[in-house]
Each structure stands twice: as structure tokens, then as C-alpha cells.
Design a protein around this motif. Structure first.
Motif, PDB file in Angstrom:
ATOM      1  N   LYS A   2       0.851  -1.188   0.000  1.00 48.19           N
ATOM      2  CA  LYS A   2       0.000   0.000   0.000  1.00 48.19           C
ATOM      3  C   LYS A   2       0.888   1.239   0.000  1.00 48.19           C
ATOM      4  O   LYS A   2       2.034   1.210   0.422  1.00 48.19           O
ATOM      5  N   LEU A   3       0.324   2.353  -0.508  1.00 51.10           N
ATOM      6  CA  LEU A   3       1.087   3.596  -0.602  1.00 51.10           C
ATOM      7  C   LEU A   3       1.634   4.047   0.752  1.00 51.10           C
ATOM      8  O   LEU A   3       2.759   4.546   0.832  1.00 51.10           O
ATOM      9  N   THR A   4       0.859   3.857   1.819  1.00 45.64           N
ATOM     10  CA  THR A   4       1.336   4.286   3.141  1.00 45.64           C
ATOM     11  C   THR A   4       2.581   3.496   3.550  1.00 45.64           C
ATOM     12  O   THR A   4       3.530   4.060   4.087  1.00 45.64           O
ATOM     13  N   HIS A   5       2.588   2.210   3.257  1.00 41.96           N
ATOM     14  CA  HIS A   5       3.734   1.373   3.596  1.00 41.96           C
ATOM     15  C   HIS A   5       4.946   1.763   2.749  1.00 41.96           C
ATOM     16  O   HIS A   5       6.075   1.841   3.259  1.00 41.96           O
ATOM     17  N   ILE A   6       4.717   2.014   1.472  1.00 36.46           N
ATOM     18  CA  ILE A   6       5.799   2.431   0.571  1.00 36.46           C
ATOM     19  C   ILE A   6       6.381   3.760   1.051  1.00 36.46           C
ATOM     20  O   ILE A   6       7.608   3.913   1.151  1.00 36.46           O
ATOM     21  N   ALA A   7       5.514   4.714   1.374  1.00 36.53           N
ATOM     22  CA  ALA A   7       5.959   6.031   1.836  1.00 36.53           C
ATOM     23  C   ALA A   7       6.807   5.908   3.097  1.00 36.53           C
ATOM     24  O   ALA A   7       7.864   6.546   3.215  1.00 36.53           O
ATOM     25  N   LYS A   8       6.386   5.086   4.031  1.00 37.58           N
ATOM     26  CA  LYS A   8       7.153   4.908   5.276  1.00 37.58           C
ATOM     27  C   LYS A   8       8.503   4.245   5.009  1.00 37.58           C
ATOM     28  O   LYS A   8       9.503   4.619   5.614  1.00 37.58           O
ATOM     29  N   LYS A   9       8.542   3.261   4.105  1.00 37.49           N
ATOM     30  CA  LYS A   9       9.800   2.588   3.776  1.00 37.49           C
ATOM     31  C   LYS A   9      10.794   3.563   3.146  1.00 37.49           C
ATOM     32  O   LYS A   9      12.001   3.464   3.354  1.00 37.49           O
ATOM     33  N   ILE A  10      10.263   4.495   2.368  1.00 31.71           N
ATOM     34  CA  ILE A  10      11.126   5.487   1.719  1.00 31.71           C
ATOM     35  C   ILE A  10      11.623   6.512   2.732  1.00 31.71           C
ATOM     36  O   ILE A  10      12.704   7.060   2.588  1.00 31.71           O
ATOM     37  N   GLY A  11      10.832   6.737   3.782  1.00 31.26           N
ATOM     38  CA  GLY A  11      11.214   7.722   4.793  1.00 31.26           C
ATOM     39  C   GLY A  11      10.281   8.912   4.850  1.00 31.26           C
ATOM     40  O   GLY A  11      10.539   9.879   5.563  1.00 31.26           O
ATOM     41  N   PHE A  12       9.187   8.838   4.112  1.00 31.71           N
ATOM     42  CA  PHE A  12       8.192   9.903   4.163  1.00 31.71           C
ATOM     43  C   PHE A  12       7.246   9.657   5.332  1.00 31.71           C
ATOM     44  O   PHE A  12       7.008   8.515   5.719  1.00 31.71           O
ATOM     45  N   THR A  13       6.679  10.743   5.860  1.00 34.95           N
ATOM     46  CA  THR A  13       5.718  10.588   6.957  1.00 34.95           C
ATOM     47  C   THR A  13       4.291  10.503   6.451  1.00 34.95           C
ATOM     48  O   THR A  13       3.426   9.988   7.149  1.00 34.95           O
ATOM     49  N   THR A  14       4.070  10.983   5.227  1.00 33.89           N
ATOM     50  CA  THR A  14       2.712  10.919   4.657  1.00 33.89           C
ATOM     51  C   THR A  14       2.788  10.470   3.200  1.00 33.89           C
ATOM     52  O   THR A  14       3.827  10.590   2.548  1.00 33.89           O
ATOM     53  N   THR A  15       1.636   9.982   2.707  1.00 31.02           N
ATOM     54  CA  THR A  15       1.573   9.601   1.297  1.00 31.02           C
ATOM     55  C   THR A  15       1.589  10.844   0.403  1.00 31.02           C
ATOM     56  O   THR A  15       1.959  10.758  -0.765  1.00 31.02           O
ATOM     57  N   THR A  16       1.212  11.991   0.962  1.00 34.73           N
ATOM     58  CA  THR A  16       1.235  13.239   0.202  1.00 34.73           C
ATOM     59  C   THR A  16       2.662  13.551  -0.243  1.00 34.73           C
ATOM     60  O   THR A  16       2.881  13.996  -1.378  1.00 34.73           O
ATOM     61  N   GLN A  17       3.624  13.298   0.620  1.00 33.26           N
ATOM     62  CA  GLN A  17       5.023  13.532   0.252  1.00 33.26           C
ATOM     63  C   GLN A  17       5.434  12.625  -0.913  1.00 33.26           C
ATOM     64  O   GLN A  17       6.155  13.059  -1.812  1.00 33.26           O
ATOM     65  N   LEU A  18       4.936  11.400  -0.870  1.00 34.06           N
ATOM     66  CA  LEU A  18       5.234  10.459  -1.964  1.00 34.06           C
ATOM     67  C   LEU A  18       4.602  10.938  -3.266  1.00 34.06           C
ATOM     68  O   LEU A  18       5.240  10.951  -4.310  1.00 34.06           O
ATOM     69  N   HIS A  19       3.347  11.366  -3.197  1.00 32.02           N
ATOM     70  CA  HIS A  19       2.669  11.887  -4.397  1.00 32.02           C
ATOM     71  C   HIS A  19       3.396  13.118  -4.935  1.00 32.02           C
ATOM     72  O   HIS A  19       3.533  13.274  -6.151  1.00 32.02           O
ATOM     73  N   ASN A  20       3.837  13.989  -4.039  1.00 35.11           N
ATOM     74  CA  ASN A  20       4.569  15.185  -4.468  1.00 35.11           C
ATOM     75  C   ASN A  20       5.886  14.818  -5.156  1.00 35.11           C
ATOM     76  O   ASN A  20       6.275  15.440  -6.143  1.00 35.11           O
ATOM     77  N   ALA A  21       6.583  13.803  -4.630  1.00 30.65           N
ATOM     78  CA  ALA A  21       7.860  13.378  -5.225  1.00 30.65           C
ATOM     79  C   ALA A  21       7.637  12.769  -6.601  1.00 30.65           C
ATOM     80  O   ALA A  21       8.487  12.892  -7.484  1.00 30.65           O
ATOM     81  N   MET A  22       6.486  12.125  -6.806  1.00 29.71           N
ATOM     82  CA  MET A  22       6.184  11.526  -8.111  1.00 29.71           C
ATOM     83  C   MET A  22       5.601  12.545  -9.073  1.00 29.71           C
ATOM     84  O   MET A  22       5.628  12.338 -10.285  1.00 29.71           O
ATOM     85  N   GLY A  23       5.098  13.645  -8.556  1.00 26.90           N
ATOM     86  CA  GLY A  23       4.475  14.657  -9.400  1.00 26.90           C
ATOM     87  C   GLY A  23       5.419  15.802  -9.677  1.00 26.90           C
ATOM     88  O   GLY A  23       6.633  15.707  -9.511  1.00 26.90           O
ATOM     89  N   ALA A  24       4.849  16.886 -10.101  1.00 26.06           N
ATOM     90  CA  ALA A  24       5.649  18.052 -10.482  1.00 26.06           C
ATOM     91  C   ALA A  24       5.854  19.015  -9.325  1.00 26.06           C
ATOM     92  O   ALA A  24       6.519  20.021  -9.473  1.00 26.06           O
ATOM     93  N   THR A  25       5.278  18.707  -8.156  1.00 23.87           N
ATOM     94  CA  THR A  25       5.322  19.660  -7.048  1.00 23.87           C
ATOM     95  C   THR A  25       6.719  19.801  -6.449  1.00 23.87           C
ATOM     96  O   THR A  25       7.236  20.904  -6.334  1.00 23.87           O
ATOM     97  N   THR A  26       7.327  18.693  -6.042  1.00 27.41           N
ATOM     98  CA  THR A  26       8.666  18.744  -5.439  1.00 27.41           C
ATOM     99  C   THR A  26       9.531  17.647  -6.025  1.00 27.41           C
ATOM    100  O   THR A  26       9.036  16.666  -6.566  1.00 27.41           O
ATOM    101  N   GLY A  27      10.824  17.816  -5.838  1.00 23.37           N
ATOM    102  CA  GLY A  27      11.760  16.773  -6.259  1.00 23.37           C
ATOM    103  C   GLY A  27      11.888  15.729  -5.164  1.00 23.37           C
ATOM    104  O   GLY A  27      11.396  15.899  -4.046  1.00 23.37           O
ATOM    105  N   ILE A  28      12.564  14.663  -5.472  1.00 28.16           N
ATOM    106  CA  ILE A  28      12.768  13.603  -4.490  1.00 28.16           C
ATOM    107  C   ILE A  28      14.062  13.895  -3.724  1.00 28.16           C
ATOM    108  O   ILE A  28      15.068  14.270  -4.310  1.00 28.16           O
TER     109      ILE A  28
END
Length: 145
Positions: A23-49
Motif C-alpha cells: 500500500k502507498l502508506t507502507h511504501i511512503a514509510k519505507k522510503i522515509g516519508f511521513t505521509t503519502t502526500t510527500q510520496l505523491h509530491n515526489a512523483m508529481g511536479a510539485t517537489t523533487g525527491i
């Protein structure tokens, strides 16, 4: 060579969701993000990874850095150590090398046998020519007397 981290990250997340049932929440936590929003932002045009997220992808999810940065190779690293893979490849190349070396030795021996037979054939031919020419010489010498 173009680096497209966002697109490659989307492919990785998609593969983790579909093939690894994460699930996205599990993926986000494994990457080191605290929310799935950070993951969506990293995949989108909002912010870099971030570099921490890149390290999290590689260390915690076994993402292949070559795939992450360049989109080439396997998406995920296997449990095999890269050194083990290289040692296996080295062993395979050595096996092929020694096999070819054995074949080369066999070919060299066969070539030497062929050259030896060829030289004997030349010797036999020379002897035969000498013998066939000598009677003619005798006939000519007897005619001159």
C-alpha cells in the motif's frame, strides 16, 4: 543520458503496489516519508525527491539505483550480493576460456599432425619422382654410348 527520477519513481511505486501488494502508506514509510502526500509530491511536479528518499528506496525497498536514475536494468535488486553475481560471471567466463584453450590445444596438435603428414607426402613424392626420372637418365646414358 536523461535522468527522469519522477517517472522512474512512478514505475517503481506502481510495481510495488501491483506486484508486491504494498500500500502507498507502507511504501511512503519505507522510503522515509511521513505521509503519502510527500510520496505523491515526489512523483508529481510539485517537489523533487530528496536524497534521503533515494537512500530509503535503495536500502529499504531494494530498488536498483541504475533503474531509479536511468530507467535501465532490473527495477529491483535481488538478494544476491553484487559481488556474488560478478564472481559467478567470472567463473563462467573462466570456464569458457579454459574450454576454448583446450580446443585450441587440440587444433594445434591436429595441425601439427597434418603438417607432418604433408611433409611425409612431399618426401614420398620426391622419392617417387627421383626413381621415375633415374631410369630415363640411364636410358639416355646408354644411348649416348
Amino acid at each position: 543520458m536523461e535522468i527522469d527520477l519522477k517517472d522512474n519513481l512512478r514505475k517503481i511505486v506502481n510495481a510495488l503496489e501491483q506486484h508486491h501488494n504494498m500500500k502507498l502508506t507502507h511504501i511512503a514509510k519505507k522510503i522515509g516519508f511521513t505521509t503519502t502526500t510527500q510520496l505523491h509530491n515526489a512523483m508529481g511536479a510539485t517537489t523533487g525527491i530528496s536524497s534521503n528518499a533515494i537512500i530509503g528506496l535503495i536500502a529499504n525497498l531494494n530498488v536498483n539505483p541504475t533503474f531509479l536514475f536511468f530507467g535501465k536494468g532490473e527495477m529491483f535488486l535481488t538478494d544476491e550480493n553484487e559481488l556474488e553475481v560478478l564472481q559467478k560471471e567470472k567463473s563462467e567466463w573462466e570456464r569458457k576460456y579454459f574450454g576454448l584453450q583446450d580446443e585450441l590445444i587440440k587444433c594445434k596438435a591436429e595441425l601439427e599432425r597434418a603438417v607432418h603428414r604433408y611433409n611425409k607426402l612431399i618426401d614420398i613424392t620426391s622419392i617417387a619422382l627421383d626413381k621415375t626420372q633415374k631410369p630415363d637418365d640411364k636410358e639416355e646414358s646408354s644411348k649416348t654410348e
